[in-house]
Scaffold this active site. Structure first.
Site, PDB file in Angstrom:
ATOM      1  CD  GLU A  84       2.876 -38.342   7.039  1.00  0.00           C
ATOM      2  OE1 GLU A  84       2.245 -37.165   6.886  1.00  0.00           O
ATOM      3  OE2 GLU A  84       2.437 -39.555   6.588  1.00  0.00           O
TER       4      GLU A  84
ATOM      5  CB  CYS B  53       2.754 -30.476  10.175  1.00  0.00           C
ATOM      6  SG  CYS B  53       1.640 -31.730  10.877  1.00  0.00           S
TER       7      CYS B  53
END
Length: 459
Positions: free
Chosen positions: A212, A246
């Site tokens: 991720e 993010c």
């Protein structure tokens, strides 16, 4: 923690896994319930720890971290028995008489490495999925969020024996030792640079990974968009957690015809949501450390700032900042910003914008603001990205009903809900062949009859 201690934890967990205790779904359910109770017990301490590390208010900590973890646990408790069942599939006629099925099985000993920006959520959320799928886990949070790591260590040690779940603190030395061990699965959330090292180390053991990562997530604002609402939602998504998200909109890419109006709406929303003195707003967070504070400040071009731009080195706070007249050659467009700085760029045509986005590294998220279904469909179909929203930001990750993950340079694999269970499970494909009938066509010596039968069954 020493290399010997880390190896001992991994070996102990592997021995425990092979006792078969975690194969029992009831065992997993009890583990998740214990974790749920512990989180509720220490909720205030968790909020305090996150406040110390990132300056988040208790409201934001619950909305974006603790509450989402509790939601994931509730989802898993509701669905875990269904997810753990074997699934019968159709059997080809050539295999008559048999039963074919897929059997979900845990990988074994998994490593979860998490970042500092959402230190509780991005550590415990994948742990919930790993436990639900029947694995043991070694958890390694970031050294940059020590207060949250400390409360998580307290929580995990109260909930689990080390042979089941263990939390390892420390920095690069501990990371290196962990990556040198043989895990059955590695789940990593963090930067692309470290992600490459994780994948490189995992390859030596042929260990599967989920990565991720991040990237420069574009926020397209098309000329038919509701600019007032777009500005409100962009400001929320960009400056949440002081921009250290993010999937935050990394930059605005808007039609040149509406740029000036959009900028004015964004300026109004920044003042409305964060006041005219964001540096002294208790509900507005701070940058994680001096290194990142200096890096983000270095990306701000004072000549292009149209809102904000101020900072306080003592508190590590940077004002919500908006930059205009930015080009793709500017320093702020050469890396993921990961801070409260929002550059605005323009395009002449939507097709040109799509081509530009596709010429860059695939982002973790993409956002499109438009009142045209055709435009929304075109962008979401033609652009490559991990996930995103139409007429909103951020919220696509806050559900257990959809997987969340990257694409290309922004990562691989996904988690949350069923996708999280699948990520931490290997699905064995099994044929249960009955013994009362044995078709002779596959055995030698082959005959013309066998050939006809094979052609009849396999076509």
């Amino acid at each position: 923690m020493t290399e010997h201690e880390i190896r001992e934890i991994v070996e102990t967990q592997r021995k425990f896994f092979y006792t078969g205790a975690v194969l029992d779904v009831d065992y997993r359910i009890q583990a998740l319930k214990k974790l749920q109770s512990c989180i509720l017990k220490y909720e205030n301490e968790i909020n305090d720890a996150i406040k110390k590390d990132l300056g988040k208010s208790a409201f934001e900590s619950y909305m974006c971290e603790t509450g989402l973890v509790l939601s994931e646990i509730s989802y898993m408790l509701k669905h875990i028995r269904k997810f753990s069942k074997e699934k019968t599939v159709l059997t080809p006629l050539a295999h008559f008489h048999s039963r074919s099925f897929k059997k979900p099985s845990p990988y074994g000993v998994v490593l979860i490495m998490s970042p500092w920006n959402y230190p509780f959520l991005l550590t415990i959320d994948p742990l919930v999925d790993a436990i639900a799928a029947g694995n043991t886990a070694v958890v390694k949070p970031s050294a940059y969020s020590p207060n949250t790591s400390e409360i998580m260590k307290k929580l995990i040690e109260e909930c689990f024996d080390k042979e089941y779940v263990a939390l390892v603190t420390g920095g690069r030395a501990e990371n290196t030792c962990l990556l040198n061990e043989h895990f059955d699965y590695i789940f990593f959330t963090g930067s692309q640079t470290v992600g490459k090292e994780v994948m490189k180390c995992a390859s030596s053991h042929l260990t599967p990974v989920t990565l991720e990562l991040g990237g420069k997530s574009p926020c397209i604002v098309e000329k038919s968009a509701n600019l007032k609402l777009a500005a409100k939602r962009i400001v929320f998504g960009k400056y949440l957690n002081c921009g250290q998200t993010c999937v935050a909109p990394d930059y605005i890419f808007c039609d040149k015809e509406i740029k000036d109006r959009l900028i004015e709406e964004i300026k109004l929303q920044i003042e409305k949501q964060f006041t005219t003195d964001a540096l002294h707003n208790d509900h507005y967070g701070k940058i994680i450390n001096q290194k990142h504070f200096d890096r983000i400040c270095g990306l701000i071009d004072p000549a292009k700032v149209v809102c904000g731009g101020g900072s306080d080195a003592d508190t590590l706070k940077i004002e919500p900042t908006l930059m205009d007249h930015v080009t793709f050659d500017d320093a702020v467009m050469q890396e993921e910003i990961f801070g409260p700085v929002l550059p605005v760029l323009t395009y002449d045509s939507l097709d040109a914008a799509i081509r530009k986005i596709n010429s860059m590294a695939h982002p973790l998220a993409l956002y499109i603001f438009t009142n045209s279904k055709a435009v929304a469909g075109k962008v979401t179909s033609e652009c490559g990205f991990g996930g995103g929203c139409i007429n909103d930001t951020i919220i696509h990750l806050a559900t257990s009903e959809m997987g969340f993950g990257g694409f290309g340079e922004s990562g691989m694999g996904s988690y949350h809900g069923r996708d999280g269970f699948r990520t931490f499970s290997h699905y064995k494909s099994i044929v249960d062949k009955k013994t009362w009938l044995d078709l002779p066509m596959r055995y030698q010596p082959y005959s013309s009859l066998n050939k006809k039968l094979i052609h009849m069954f396999l076509k």
